[in-house]
Scaffold this motif. Sequence first.
Motif, mmCIF file in Angstrom:
data_model
loop_
_atom_site.group_PDB
_atom_site.id
_atom_site.type_symbol
_atom_site.label_atom_id
_atom_site.label_comp_id
_atom_site.label_asym_id
_atom_site.label_seq_id
_atom_site.Cartn_x
_atom_site.Cartn_y
_atom_site.Cartn_z
ATOM 1 N N UNK A 33 0.828 -1.200 0.000
ATOM 2 C CA UNK A 33 0.000 0.000 0.000
ATOM 3 C C UNK A 33 0.868 1.257 0.000
ATOM 4 N N UNK A 34 1.895 1.278 0.850
ATOM 5 C CA UNK A 34 2.799 2.430 0.913
ATOM 6 C C UNK A 34 3.506 2.612 -0.425
ATOM 7 N N UNK A 35 3.966 1.515 -1.011
ATOM 8 C CA UNK A 35 4.683 1.590 -2.289
ATOM 9 C C UNK A 35 3.774 2.073 -3.417
ATOM 10 N N UNK A 36 2.557 1.527 -3.476
ATOM 11 C CA UNK A 36 1.616 1.939 -4.518
ATOM 12 C C UNK A 36 1.242 3.408 -4.367
ATOM 13 N N UNK A 37 1.046 3.852 -3.131
ATOM 14 C CA UNK A 37 0.685 5.246 -2.893
ATOM 15 C C UNK A 37 1.800 6.192 -3.331
ATOM 16 N N UNK A 38 3.029 5.882 -2.949
ATOM 17 C CA UNK A 38 4.155 6.745 -3.312
ATOM 18 C C UNK A 38 4.319 6.837 -4.825
ATOM 19 N N UNK A 39 4.183 5.709 -5.513
ATOM 20 C CA UNK A 39 4.304 5.707 -6.968
ATOM 21 C C UNK A 39 3.176 6.510 -7.596
ATOM 22 N N UNK A 40 1.949 6.291 -7.136
ATOM 23 C CA UNK A 40 0.789 6.987 -7.706
ATOM 24 C C UNK A 40 0.893 8.498 -7.494
ATOM 25 N N UNK A 41 1.270 8.921 -6.291
ATOM 26 C CA UNK A 41 1.382 10.356 -6.007
ATOM 27 C C UNK A 41 2.517 10.971 -6.818
ATOM 28 N N UNK A 42 3.620 10.254 -6.966
ATOM 29 C CA UNK A 42 4.738 10.766 -7.756
ATOM 30 C C UNK A 42 4.330 10.988 -9.205
ATOM 31 N N UNK A 43 3.639 10.020 -9.791
ATOM 32 C CA UNK A 43 3.182 10.155 -11.182
ATOM 33 C C UNK A 43 2.174 11.294 -11.309
ATOM 34 N N UNK A 44 1.226 11.377 -10.371
ATOM 35 C CA UNK A 44 0.211 12.433 -10.411
ATOM 36 C C UNK A 44 0.849 13.816 -10.278
ATOM 37 N N UNK A 45 1.782 13.964 -9.357
ATOM 38 C CA UNK A 45 2.445 15.252 -9.153
ATOM 39 C C UNK A 45 3.196 15.689 -10.399
ATOM 40 N N UNK A 46 3.876 14.747 -11.030
ATOM 41 C CA UNK A 46 4.622 15.101 -12.245
ATOM 42 C C UNK A 46 3.662 15.518 -13.361
ATOM 43 N N UNK A 47 2.582 14.773 -13.525
ATOM 44 C CA UNK A 47 1.609 15.083 -14.585
ATOM 45 C C UNK A 47 0.962 16.446 -14.354
ATOM 46 N N UNK A 90 2.025 19.008 -12.431
ATOM 47 C CA UNK A 90 2.997 20.102 -12.495
ATOM 48 C C UNK A 90 3.335 20.442 -13.942
ATOM 49 N N UNK A 91 3.557 19.432 -14.766
ATOM 50 C CA UNK A 91 3.907 19.685 -16.168
ATOM 51 C C UNK A 91 2.726 20.271 -16.940
ATOM 52 N N UNK A 92 1.518 19.871 -16.595
ATOM 53 C CA UNK A 92 0.344 20.456 -17.218
ATOM 54 C C UNK A 92 0.210 21.934 -16.842
#
Length: 317
Positions: free
Chosen positions: A47-61, A63-65
């Motif tokens: 759960x911790x790993x999935x959350x960190x990956x999901x938030x990292x991808x969302x933040x990058x998307x 921010x770039x948008x």
Amino acid sequence: MAKNLTVSVSPHIHAEITTHTIMRDVLLALLPAVVASVVFFGPRALLVEALCVAVAILCEWVFEKICKRPVTVSDLSAAVTGLLLALNLPVGIPLWQAAFGSFVAIVLVKQMFGGIGYNFANPAITARVIMLVAFSGTMTSWVVPNFVDAVSSSTVVDAVSSATPLAILKQGGEGLPTLLDMFLGARGGSLGETSCLALLLGGIYLIARKVITWHTPVAFIGTVVVLTALLGQQPLYQMMAGGLFIGAFFMATDYTTSPPTPAGKAIFGVGCGLITVAIRVWGNYPEGVSFSILLMNILNPYICMWTQPKPLGGVKE
């Protein structure tokens, strides 16, 4: 005839290696550590790993948008950053703190400096150091792995507070896990740092795939082993304890924040090892891997300058 020719600037060599393929290999190399984290710490690790990956991808998307930059989430670098951060966190970390760490890594360390290839330090390492300062209590709360000892067949109860091997060494060394438990991962620590076997398999995969070279990991780990042996600090435990393996194979080898030349890589690894041992032996904090990599990231431009090869026919300045 000339009209059919396309003229472009160098380089003209085409390779199948891309950022996407490199990051894909890193994710594959981290899979054994992910599996080990679930085996030893239970489903909350996933759960911790999935959350960190999901938030990292969302933040990058996002921010770039917002900044109207090309969206780069498909290169998988954000996923790698999120997973590396998660593997450096304890299983009991509050989920909002884990999400905050991913935000810091992607937005403040990576994107604010221009995105992939422009960050001055490893984003996951920097985020972990910031979290250690901001959330020192939860970031240093370790639990005994939910593991059945292969020798005694006794079940270790999950969510029982435990000191890490480095903390035990700092307190005199009484009650250390066996070397086999250290190698397999049946000990307290962050999600992805406990199983040396899993990390070693991942590191060998990266070297075999030529994603990384052996210079930095061998120099880093070797320096820690040699120095702790000279100082009488139980080198085998020092080698397998803490985040040395995950740091040496997966974080000190970051392309952007480490030297490109073999000599530079070796110097970088030795420097990381020296700082790690200094903090572990003489510092108040039992672990020094994260701090050592961050400090060497800052020195990386100078190492690159010192080890830059002279072009053929060039004059030394």
